[in-house]
Write a protein that holds these residues in place. Structure first.
Motif, PDB file in Angstrom:
ATOM      1  N   UNK A   1       0.822  -1.208   0.000  1.00  0.00           N
ATOM      2  CA  UNK A   1       0.000   0.000   0.000  1.00  0.00           C
ATOM      3  C   UNK A   1       0.859   1.262   0.000  1.00  0.00           C
ATOM      4  N   UNK A   2       1.819   1.323   0.918  1.00  0.00           N
ATOM      5  CA  UNK A   2       2.603   2.552   1.051  1.00  0.00           C
ATOM      6  C   UNK A   2       3.604   2.729  -0.085  1.00  0.00           C
ATOM      7  N   UNK A   3       4.120   1.627  -0.637  1.00  0.00           N
ATOM      8  CA  UNK A   3       5.000   1.738  -1.800  1.00  0.00           C
ATOM      9  C   UNK A   3       4.194   2.222  -3.007  1.00  0.00           C
ATOM     10  N   UNK A   4       2.971   1.703  -3.166  1.00  0.00           N
ATOM     11  CA  UNK A   4       2.100   2.186  -4.241  1.00  0.00           C
ATOM     12  C   UNK A   4       1.800   3.668  -4.055  1.00  0.00           C
ATOM     13  N   UNK A   5       1.558   4.077  -2.812  1.00  0.00           N
ATOM     14  CA  UNK A   5       1.280   5.479  -2.530  1.00  0.00           C
ATOM     15  C   UNK A   5       2.481   6.354  -2.865  1.00  0.00           C
ATOM     16  N   UNK A   6       3.675   5.889  -2.540  1.00  0.00           N
ATOM     17  CA  UNK A   6       4.878   6.663  -2.853  1.00  0.00           C
ATOM     18  C   UNK A   6       4.996   6.901  -4.355  1.00  0.00           C
ATOM     19  N   UNK A   7       4.722   5.868  -5.145  1.00  0.00           N
ATOM     20  CA  UNK A   7       4.779   6.015  -6.598  1.00  0.00           C
ATOM     21  C   UNK A   7       3.667   6.932  -7.104  1.00  0.00           C
ATOM     22  N   UNK A   8       2.497   6.858  -6.482  1.00  0.00           N
ATOM     23  CA  UNK A   8       1.391   7.741  -6.854  1.00  0.00           C
ATOM     24  C   UNK A   8       1.756   9.201  -6.598  1.00  0.00           C
TER      25      UNK A   8
ATOM     26  N   UNK B   1      10.092  -1.609  17.018  1.00  0.00           N
ATOM     27  CA  UNK B   1      10.325  -2.901  17.654  1.00  0.00           C
ATOM     28  C   UNK B   1       9.467  -3.992  17.066  1.00  0.00           C
ATOM     29  N   UNK B   2       9.038  -3.817  15.805  1.00  0.00           N
ATOM     30  CA  UNK B   2       8.208  -4.807  15.165  1.00  0.00           C
ATOM     31  C   UNK B   2       8.960  -6.130  14.987  1.00  0.00           C
ATOM     32  N   UNK B   3       8.197  -7.163  14.679  1.00  0.00           N
ATOM     33  CA  UNK B   3       8.715  -8.532  14.606  1.00  0.00           C
ATOM     34  C   UNK B   3       9.928  -8.652  13.679  1.00  0.00           C
ATOM     35  N   UNK B   4       9.936  -7.927  12.592  1.00  0.00           N
ATOM     36  CA  UNK B   4      11.060  -7.955  11.659  1.00  0.00           C
ATOM     37  C   UNK B   4      11.174  -6.597  10.970  1.00  0.00           C
ATOM     38  N   UNK B   5      12.323  -6.359  10.343  1.00  0.00           N
ATOM     39  CA  UNK B   5      12.568  -5.072   9.695  1.00  0.00           C
ATOM     40  C   UNK B   5      12.703  -5.207   8.176  1.00  0.00           C
ATOM     41  N   UNK B   6      12.272  -6.337   7.635  1.00  0.00           N
ATOM     42  CA  UNK B   6      12.391  -6.525   6.185  1.00  0.00           C
ATOM     43  C   UNK B   6      11.659  -5.419   5.430  1.00  0.00           C
ATOM     44  N   UNK B   7      10.505  -5.036   5.981  1.00  0.00           N
ATOM     45  CA  UNK B   7       9.715  -4.017   5.288  1.00  0.00           C
ATOM     46  C   UNK B   7      10.454  -2.692   5.180  1.00  0.00           C
ATOM     47  N   UNK B   8      11.242  -2.340   6.196  1.00  0.00           N
ATOM     48  CA  UNK B   8      11.977  -1.076   6.143  1.00  0.00           C
ATOM     49  C   UNK B   8      13.045  -1.114   5.051  1.00  0.00           C
ATOM     50  N   UNK B   9      13.614  -2.291   4.814  1.00  0.00           N
ATOM     51  CA  UNK B   9      14.572  -2.426   3.714  1.00  0.00           C
ATOM     52  C   UNK B   9      13.894  -2.117   2.374  1.00  0.00           C
ATOM     53  N   UNK B  10      12.641  -2.560   2.230  1.00  0.00           N
ATOM     54  CA  UNK B  10      11.911  -2.294   0.993  1.00  0.00           C
ATOM     55  C   UNK B  10      11.539  -0.810   0.882  1.00  0.00           C
ATOM     56  N   UNK B  11      11.284  -0.181   2.015  1.00  0.00           N
ATOM     57  CA  UNK B  11      11.024   1.265   2.004  1.00  0.00           C
ATOM     58  C   UNK B  11      12.275   2.021   1.573  1.00  0.00           C
ATOM     59  N   UNK B  12      13.430   1.574   2.066  1.00  0.00           N
ATOM     60  CA  UNK B  12      14.701   2.206   1.681  1.00  0.00           C
ATOM     61  C   UNK B  12      14.938   2.067   0.179  1.00  0.00           C
ATOM     62  N   UNK B  13      14.627   0.885  -0.347  1.00  0.00           N
ATOM     63  CA  UNK B  13      14.784   0.665  -1.793  1.00  0.00           C
ATOM     64  C   UNK B  13      13.848   1.567  -2.586  1.00  0.00           C
ATOM     65  N   UNK B  14      12.639   1.755  -2.074  1.00  0.00           N
ATOM     66  CA  UNK B  14      11.670   2.623  -2.741  1.00  0.00           C
ATOM     67  C   UNK B  14      12.176   4.058  -2.781  1.00  0.00           C
ATOM     68  N   UNK B  15      12.700   4.540  -1.661  1.00  0.00           N
ATOM     69  CA  UNK B  15      13.226   5.906  -1.616  1.00  0.00           C
ATOM     70  C   UNK B  15      14.379   6.087  -2.606  1.00  0.00           C
ATOM     71  N   UNK B  16      15.259   5.102  -2.664  1.00  0.00           N
ATOM     72  CA  UNK B  16      16.393   5.169  -3.601  1.00  0.00           C
ATOM     73  C   UNK B  16      15.897   5.172  -5.040  1.00  0.00           C
ATOM     74  N   UNK B  17      14.905   4.324  -5.323  1.00  0.00           N
ATOM     75  CA  UNK B  17      14.354   4.222  -6.671  1.00  0.00           C
ATOM     76  C   UNK B  17      13.724   5.539  -7.115  1.00  0.00           C
ATOM     77  N   UNK B  18      13.069   6.226  -6.174  1.00  0.00           N
ATOM     78  CA  UNK B  18      12.375   7.462  -6.501  1.00  0.00           C
ATOM     79  C   UNK B  18      13.257   8.699  -6.294  1.00  0.00           C
ATOM     80  N   UNK B  19      14.457   8.483  -5.810  1.00  0.00           N
ATOM     81  CA  UNK B  19      15.422   9.577  -5.696  1.00  0.00           C
ATOM     82  C   UNK B  19      15.126  10.582  -4.605  1.00  0.00           C
ATOM     83  N   UNK B  20      14.609  10.094  -3.462  1.00  0.00           N
ATOM     84  CA  UNK B  20      14.288  10.997  -2.353  1.00  0.00           C
ATOM     85  C   UNK B  20      14.924  10.492  -1.054  1.00  0.00           C
ATOM     86  N   UNK B  21      14.914  11.346  -0.054  1.00  0.00           N
ATOM     87  CA  UNK B  21      15.468  10.981   1.246  1.00  0.00           C
ATOM     88  C   UNK B  21      14.585   9.952   1.939  1.00  0.00           C
ATOM     89  N   UNK B  22      15.211   9.104   2.747  1.00  0.00           N
ATOM     90  CA  UNK B  22      14.483   8.121   3.552  1.00  0.00           C
ATOM     91  C   UNK B  22      14.829   8.351   5.016  1.00  0.00           C
TER      92      UNK B  22
END
Length: 236
Positions: free
Chosen positions: A12-19, A35-56
């Protein structure tokens, strides 16, 4: 509209970033380590920011999250399998999570002179999460109007709040969202488990949208059983 997107790294949030990048001026992404169960999602957020050329911006609120006990996302509580709208999924509630995160995001947006904070809450969230409903969005905006009065005007942009996840998939596809570069699973394995509520919801959304799902699931067909069982319970 200069917009800061709250991005977990999920579909949802990656789609929103592209929108936002396509329709407005994306100024950055903000993610939270609570302190969530895992941080894999934050890695994908970092990739999204890099892809779109903005700060994370990754904000560490683990000391706060440690006190928000009782959730399957933060404690040693099993993540339930099944349909997203089952009562059992309420174990994934982290109390006041969105209110806490948005308050921080609004502070950052005001400091950076942004016009809006975007959040990807959607219609499918309403059953489980009270801080994903239209009433919360309206009330939070009213509160922030008072909190920033005379200093900044920041809008809470929630374009998905009244629509389904299938509609988000369709909207994401229109904006070229690379869905494989997003993470939804609550369990955080090598692949999506395919059995937790958010995996079932993700798989069902692609099916309803008529768009091919590029996600790798450990159990790719469980969603059909979960949807069928939920439909039966709804009829009772």
């Amino acid at each position: 509209m200069k917009t800061l997107v709250v991005c977990s790294g999920g579909l949802d949030s990656v789609s929103l970033a592209h929108k936002v990048a396509a329709e407005h001026e994306l100024t950055g992404l903000i993610s939270f380590d609570y302190g969530q169960r895992h941080l894999r999602e934050i890695d994908f957020a970092a990739s999204c920011a890099k892809r779109l050329g903005v700060a994370h911006h990754v904000i560490d609120i683990r000391p706060i999250g440690a006190h928000l006990t009782g959730s399957a996302l933060t404690d040693d509580v099993d993540v339930p399998d099944g349909h997203y709208a089952e009562e059992t999924m309420k174990t994934t509630i982290v109390p006041n999570r969105n209110a806490i995160m948005l308050a921080i995001a609004f502070g950052l947006a005001a400091a950076q002179k942004a016009d809006a904070v975007a959040v990807a809450v959607h219609g499918g969230d309403h059953f489980i999460y009270p801080d994903c409903r239209p009433g919360f969005i309206e009330a939070f905006q009213a509160m922030q109007d008072e909190a920033l009065d005379g200093y900044a005007k920041v809008r809470l942009f929630a374009p998905y709040v009244e629509i389904s996840k299938a509609e988000i998939v369709s909207d994401g596809a229109r904006h070229g969202t690379p869905f494989a570069e997003s993470w939804s699973c609550y369990k955080g394995g090598e692949n999506h488990c395919g059995r937790c509520g958010t995996c079932v919801e993700r798989r069902e959304a692609f099916h309803l949208a008529g768009i091919e799902d590029p996600t790798r699931y450990e159990d790719p067909d469980f969603w059909k059983t979960a949807v069928s069982q939920h439909a039966v319970r709804e009829e009772r």
